[in-house]
Motif scaffolding. Structure first.
Motif, short mmCIF file in Angstrom:
data_model
loop_
_atom_site.label_atom_id
_atom_site.label_comp_id
_atom_site.label_asym_id
_atom_site.label_seq_id
_atom_site.Cartn_x
_atom_site.Cartn_y
_atom_site.Cartn_z
N TYR A 1 0.85 -1.19 0.00
CA TYR A 1 0.00 0.00 0.00
C TYR A 1 0.88 1.24 0.00
O TYR A 1 2.03 1.18 0.45
N TYR B 1 -7.98 -0.49 8.84
CA TYR B 1 -7.20 -0.86 7.65
C TYR B 1 -6.35 -2.10 7.92
O TYR B 1 -6.05 -2.41 9.07
N TYR C 1 -0.93 -1.19 6.02
CA TYR C 1 -1.54 -0.13 5.22
C TYR C 1 -0.80 1.18 5.41
O TYR C 1 -0.40 1.54 6.52
#
Length: 890
Positions: free
Chosen positions: A54, A748, A752
């Motif tokens: 991410y 999340y 992340y």
């Protein structure tokens, strides 16, 4: 090889996640920047691991796309929140094209039409039913691949298709019984890559956005799809195999500038492809520098926030997996997720900009035709929103625009040049028009109910010109073999049966032409017990075709077998029978099945096709990991471990010293060719690893504060269409979303981040580090037609053998380039040039996470010839010398 996988559960907003987000990785190395984010692993037995990747990388940093991104960002910046979410998803299934995005008409962005098939324009009139991908691959002809792409692009543009859902390179053909192998170009990454590259170039030069699919590991049809009660199968692929086999043709497609990538239905290493942060964010968008937009396969979307932050850009056709009520995981849910902050605005802006940038990149903002056909009906006047029946208004949806032009010419040439002659004992072929010919098999004649009588060709009745499913095109006509044969020969008797009939007295000079088939297609349909894949028929001819050949061989002294097939067959029941003199594989010829075949049968053209896969003597000559189909998934996620690693098709039989019946690349001619005067030239001095990649530059700022709730609410007085999917929220839902964002934080997944990464060392441009395509060596070879009677085309194939002393296990030989000559008259010759790039001489280093040349200036051997088992020239990269008249490595 152990699979590299881990499973990390991720909650999502407003929906139930059916799969978990997971990471796909490599042995050993973990990026330093992410090391502190690692969570404890569930099992010490997991040998391959990387953390989740991410955030989704921004697009627009590749020079070729920067002008389009600048325009796109300006347009997206002028959109409201609801307009942005509207263009990132479909308005619902059966709404006109295969899929239709929402629009932002206020700022000039239209609804986009997305449509199949990889062989033309699906469910449309006045179009060409081109030969399928496996047929194109069998030509081994880059020019024909490109010309077909041009023609397909013109037809899609003429019909107003914005996004063409092709070409196909996944499946690659790992499983010989796989249902949709025929949509791709063959069981080799380079053959697939070249076929895709040339097709994409041809299509996108016409202004149509091409879609490379299905990313990735979609190698069988059964149990490929998630549903609310069951996980799809997981393709468990190690990192090196992923790069060197399955991702290779996708990288080449991205280098060609493809506008869209379709994610597969299945999972990879236990994470659904449509919400797989490693596959989308890392492999596609960062490592391979993909600048276009990712989209789901149809109804493969299964999450809201999870898929958005994993890098998905478009949900097609917009509905949830059971498309009954016009519900969606995006559209209004994505609007809600943006308002409550769970999907960052920069991620939404990037997704919308990627879609609009592809539209600008193909020039669709200027004079692009409006959609003028209806996939749901052949009538002129139809419901404007068919899925809203009976509440849809009506209007003209089909204008019967003629787009075929002279595309039958290229379709016929491909069908003809793909015909692969496996055997021609006693030179029984070509035939004489005066010979008494007796033709057997229902495949010789088109379906008496009409070539389009079976929806999506979901039957094997009459001439087999296509597989079945979404890869089909409606025939404008079907030039069938028996019509062409009877037009060519003066004494033809046709037995329209697959059971051997009484034929009376047979003369020694009589010739029996026996037509047999093997079919496959999409799992949407079951045909004669085959659930998409050839699970019922296996690798044997349908309709007792093997028995039909045997019966003809017992009666006739001269038997010619013609095979229309989706892939390899086991021929051992009859191939060695003395009276079976000749065998032609005509693959899947589309509408031009007849004259293309008789041109070869009667010697108007010499056969010049080559097998795009290996034909083994027994199914067991391939590993069980590829011959065994997943046949159950009850309440479990079926696991499909790719334990054979790099060794599929010819790579496997070569490794195991198994002699196939007919090798990859095999194909006979009516004439003979010699390969002489070979030379090799060093072009670029290589290093162990490529030069440092160029840094990302010109990255736009996609950040934005969360908009006002008013941007998410439908205009006052707006009347909605039933089952049509909208991006607007009610005022109360919009207000509640804003409140939810203030009161809570979305959970999340581990790892992340919202900080953009500079990109992996292996990236740098479309396809990866641009140095990977530096030409390392060029080779030239003189090809001469040494026959006396027939003109013909030769296919020079170059296979690479790595040095023995490298530290990597590599297949004995691997196809790296090929070139088809023009038609050479008897005695004529030509010089063919073949190239090897840095990437061709590299392997994927799972520790360095980069491509490496394991033997710089070492003793690579480049084998050149006309089939993988018929290589008579070897060139050495260390001495820059070539030898002719040698015995090949297999």
């Amino acid at each position: 090889m152990a699979p590299f996988l881990d499973r990390v559960g991720v909650p999502t907003a407003a929906i139930c996640v059916l799969s978990s987000l997971a990471s796909l990785g490599h042995a050993g190395a973990i990026a330093d920047a992410d090391s502190e984010q690692l969570s404890a692993r569930d099992s010490a037995a997991l040998d391959y691991y990387v953390p989740p990747y991410y955030p989704a990388p921004y697009g627009g940093w590749v020079a070729d796309w920067q002008d389009s991104y600048a325009k796109a960002k300006a347009l997206v910046d002028s959109m409201t929140l609801a307009e942005k979410t509207n263009i990132t998803a479909g308005t619902g299934i059966y709404m006109g094209c295969a899929g239709n995005t929402g629009s932002a008409l206020r700022v000039g962005f239209p609804q986009l039409c997305l449509n199949d098939s990889p062989a033309g324009v699906r469910h449309a009139d006045n179009v060409t039913a081109f030969p399928d991908g496996i047929t194109v691959g069998a030509t081994f002809d880059k020019s024909l691949m490109y010309q077909r792409g041009v023609a397909i692009g013109k037809e899609n543009r003429g019909k107003g298709v914005n996004v063409w859902l092709g070409p196909v390179v996944g499946p690659i053909g790992r499983k010989p019984k796989g249902g949709r192998n025929w949509e791709g170009f063959g069981a080799d990454p380079v053959l697939q890559a070249v076929g895709a590259r040339e097709t994409i170039k041809g299509v996108q030069e016409q202004g149509v956005i091409a879609t490379i699919k299905h990313f990735i590991g979609n190698e069988q049809e059964m149990y490929r799809m998630y549903n609310p009660f069951q996980y799809a199968y997981s393709s468990n692929i190690d990192d090196r195999t992923m790069h060197e086999l399955y991702a290779w043709p996708f990288a080449e497609s991205i280098r060609a500038g493809v506008g869209s990538v379709m994610m597969a239905y299945n999972a990879v290493n236990n994470t659904a492809c449509t919400q797989h942060p490693y596959l989308i964010n890392n492999l596609l968008k960062d490592e391979m520098g993909f600048q276009g937009f990712t989209q789901t396969d149809w109804l493969a979307h299964m999450s809201g926030v999870a898929s958005a932050i994993a890098g998905l850009d478009m949900d097609m056709p917009g509905d949830t997996q059971i498309p009954l009520f016009g519900n969606s995981y995006w559209m209004y849910e994505l609007t809600r997720s943006a308002l409550n902050g769970s999907v960052p605005m920069d991620r939404l802006n990037d997704a919308a900009t990627r879609i609009v940038a592809a539209w600008y990149q193909m020039g669709q903002d200027q004079g692009y035709p409006a959609t003028n056909f209806d996939t749901n009906s052949g009538a002129a006047v139809n419901p404007l929103y068919p899925a809203a029946w009976p509440n849809s208004p009506s209007g003209v949806t089909n204008e019967f625009v003629q787009v075929q032009a002279d595309h039958d010419v290229i379709a016929r040439q491909i069908s003809q040049d793909a015909i692969t002659m496996l055997k021609n004992d006693g030179n029984i072929l070509p035939l004489s028009p005066s010979q008494h010919l007796k033709v057997f098999g229902t495949d010789a004649q088109k379906n008496s109910a009409g070539p389009n009588a079976c929806t999506d060709r979901n039957c094997n009745t009459g001439t087999l010109g296509q597989g079945w499913g979404s890869g089909t095109v409606d025939y404008p006509y079907l030039d069938d073999p028996i019509t062409a044969i009877t037009a060519e020969a003066s004494n033809v008797t046709f037995y329209n049966t697959d059971s051997f009939p009484s034929v009376g007295q047979v003369a020694a000079s009589d010739v029996a032409i026996v037509f047999i088939t093997s079919d496959a297609g999409e799992n949407t349909y079951t045909v004669e017990g085959n659930h998409g894949d050839r699970d019922a028929s296996g690798l044997y001819a349908w309709h007792n075709g093997d028995t039909l050949v045997q019966s003809a061989a017992s009666k006739f002294s001269n038997v010619v077998v013609v095979i229309h097939t989706v892939g390899p067959l086991v021929l051992e029941n009859w191939i060695d029978l003395p009276s079976v003199k000749a065998v032609l594989v005509a693959h899947l010829p589309g509408q031009e099945a007849g004259t293309s075949l008789t041109n070869v049968l009667f010697g108007h053209a010499s056969p010049c096709g080559h097998l795009p896969y290996t034909i083994t003597k027994a199914e067991s000559d391939m590993p069980s990991s590829v011959t065994t189909l997943i046949n159950s998934e009850f309440l479990n996620q079926p696991q499909d471990p790719y334990t054979e690693g790099l060794y599929i098709d010819y790579r496997w039989v070569n490794k195991n010293n198994t002699k196939p019946r007919y090798a990859f690349g095999h194909g006979l001619s009516y004439t003979n060719f010699t390969y002489t005067a070979a030379s090799i030239n060093k072009v670029t001095q290589l290093s162990s690893y490529p030069p440092t990649r160029p840094a990302k530059s010109g990255i736009l700022n996609f950040s934005q504060a969360i908009p006002s709730a008013t941007q998410a609410v439908a205009p006052s007085g707006f009347n909605s269409i039933p089952r049509y999917i909208y991006s607007w929220l009610s005022q109360s839902d919009a207000n509640n979303a804003v409140s939810d964002g203030k009161n809570g934080k979305y959970a999340y997944p581990p790892g992340y981040s919202t900080v953009q990464k500079p990109g992996p060392r292996s990236g740098g441009d479309q396809g990866g580090n641009p140095a990977l395509w530096d030409v390392a060596y060029t080779l030239t070879v003189t090809v001469q037609n040494t026959g006396d009677l027939f003109a013909g085309k030769a296919s020079a194939q170059a296979y690479l053998e790595f040095p023995d002393n490298v530290a990597y296990d590599t297949p004995i030989i691997q196809l790296r380039d090929f070139e088809k000559t023009e038609e050479l008259a008897p005695g004529a010759s030509t010089t063919v040039t073949l190239t090897l790039t840095r990437k061709d001489l590299s392997v994927w280093d799972v520790v360095a996470q980069d491509w490496t040349v394991p033997a710089v200036d070492g003793g690579y051997k480049v084998w050149i010839g006309e089939a993988s088992d018929n290589l008579s020239i070897v060139c050495h990269t260390d001495t820059l010398k070539c030898e002719t008249g040698v015995t090949g490595p297999v």
